[in-house]
Design a protein around this motif. Structure first.
Motif, PDB file in Angstrom:
ATOM      1  N   SER A  87       0.829  -1.207   0.000  1.00  0.00           N
ATOM      2  CA  SER A  87       0.000   0.000   0.000  1.00  0.00           C
ATOM      3  C   SER A  87       0.867   1.263   0.000  1.00  0.00           C
ATOM      4  O   SER A  87       0.471   2.274  -0.576  1.00  0.00           O
ATOM      5  N   THR A 114     -11.077   3.808   0.895  1.00  0.00           N
ATOM      6  CA  THR A 114     -10.119   3.720   1.996  1.00  0.00           C
ATOM      7  C   THR A 114      -9.386   2.390   2.042  1.00  0.00           C
ATOM      8  O   THR A 114      -8.255   2.341   2.495  1.00  0.00           O
ATOM      9  N   THR A 115     -10.025   1.317   1.595  1.00  0.00           N
ATOM     10  CA  THR A 115      -9.376   0.009   1.675  1.00  0.00           C
ATOM     11  C   THR A 115      -8.492  -0.221   0.450  1.00  0.00           C
ATOM     12  O   THR A 115      -8.622   0.464  -0.562  1.00  0.00           O
ATOM     13  N   ASN A 116      -7.616  -1.190   0.573  1.00  0.00           N
ATOM     14  CA  ASN A 116      -6.745  -1.522  -0.555  1.00  0.00           C
ATOM     15  C   ASN A 116      -7.548  -1.986  -1.765  1.00  0.00           C
ATOM     16  O   ASN A 116      -7.222  -1.638  -2.904  1.00  0.00           O
ATOM     17  N   TYR A 117      -8.596  -2.764  -1.530  1.00  0.00           N
ATOM     18  CA  TYR A 117      -9.401  -3.265  -2.645  1.00  0.00           C
ATOM     19  C   TYR A 117     -10.155  -2.134  -3.344  1.00  0.00           C
ATOM     20  O   TYR A 117     -10.264  -2.122  -4.575  1.00  0.00           O
ATOM     21  N   ARG A 168      -9.224   0.995  -3.470  1.00  0.00           N
ATOM     22  CA  ARG A 168      -8.225   1.772  -4.209  1.00  0.00           C
ATOM     23  C   ARG A 168      -7.812   1.035  -5.474  1.00  0.00           C
ATOM     24  O   ARG A 168      -7.666   1.648  -6.529  1.00  0.00           O
ATOM     25  N   TYR A 213      -1.984  -1.945  -5.031  1.00  0.00           N
ATOM     26  CA  TYR A 213      -3.053  -1.975  -4.030  1.00  0.00           C
ATOM     27  C   TYR A 213      -3.734  -3.341  -4.010  1.00  0.00           C
ATOM     28  O   TYR A 213      -4.120  -3.837  -2.945  1.00  0.00           O
ATOM     29  N   GLY A 215      -3.967  -5.941  -0.828  1.00  0.00           N
ATOM     30  CA  GLY A 215      -5.204  -6.565  -0.366  1.00  0.00           C
ATOM     31  C   GLY A 215      -5.100  -8.077  -0.322  1.00  0.00           C
ATOM     32  O   GLY A 215      -5.544  -8.709   0.635  1.00  0.00           O
ATOM     33  N   ALA A 266      -2.679  -4.308   5.836  1.00  0.00           N
ATOM     34  CA  ALA A 266      -3.547  -3.176   6.131  1.00  0.00           C
ATOM     35  C   ALA A 266      -3.037  -1.952   5.383  1.00  0.00           C
ATOM     36  O   ALA A 266      -1.831  -1.810   5.145  1.00  0.00           O
ATOM     37  N   PHE A 267      -3.968  -1.068   5.022  1.00  0.00           N
ATOM     38  CA  PHE A 267      -3.531   0.157   4.365  1.00  0.00           C
ATOM     39  C   PHE A 267      -2.755   1.000   5.351  1.00  0.00           C
ATOM     40  O   PHE A 267      -3.198   1.264   6.460  1.00  0.00           O
TER      41      PHE A 267
END
Length: 149
Positions: free
Chosen positions: A13, A82-85, A87, A123, A127, A132-133
């Motif tokens: 991330s 906000t989450t990696n997925y 993004r 990103y 995930g 975690a981001f």
């Protein structure tokens, strides 16, 4: 934590965030330069690329949401990424739009498509690895935005 220490964490991330900043710069430059082309089918892709640069700026530098006057609906939309997925999906859609721009003819928008793809992949890998981001402190993550308020 210094920038070198952030990269040493091997958290994808962080790599994605910095590739996002690079993508923003490239999208701004190639979007602006291709707007003045005479190909009417490339101009909409150029405008989308140019607008994407500002969206990326607000996604990757959360501090700007606090200091720039934006609408509440825009803020809410950006806060959903906000989450990696999320993004990865956002960058994937932006990359797909730029990849579609080469249907007519190849332009410098390919550079934006490649960088957006790499950012989305970083990103996505973060995930998949369950990382975690982690926002870069240099870009306003990890509590810097809360210190202003």
């Amino acid at each position: 934590m210094t920038l070198k220490e952030e990269f040493a964490t091997r958290n994808f991330s962080i790599y994605g965030q910095w590739l996002g900043i690079l993508s923003m710069i490239v999208c701004f430059a190639v979007g602006l330069s291709n707007i003045i082309t005479f190909d009417l089918l490339i101009i909409p892709f150029s405008i989308i690329c140019f607008i994407s640069s500002f969206v990326i700026l607000f996604i990757e530098v959360p501090l700007l949401l606090r200091i720039c006057p934006t609408s509440s609906s825009f803020d809410a939309a950006i806060r959903k990424v906000t989450t990696n997925y999320m993004r990865a999906a956002t960058y994937g859609v932006m990359a797909l739009v730029q990849w579609l721009s080469i249907i007519r003819n190849a332009t410098s928008l390919i550079a934006a498509a490649v960088l957006l793809t790499f950012t989305g992949v970083c990103y996505g890998l973060a995930g998949l690895k369950g990382q975690a981001f982690v926002g870069s402190k240099t870009l306003g993550g990890a509590g810097v935005a809360q210190m202003i308020v």
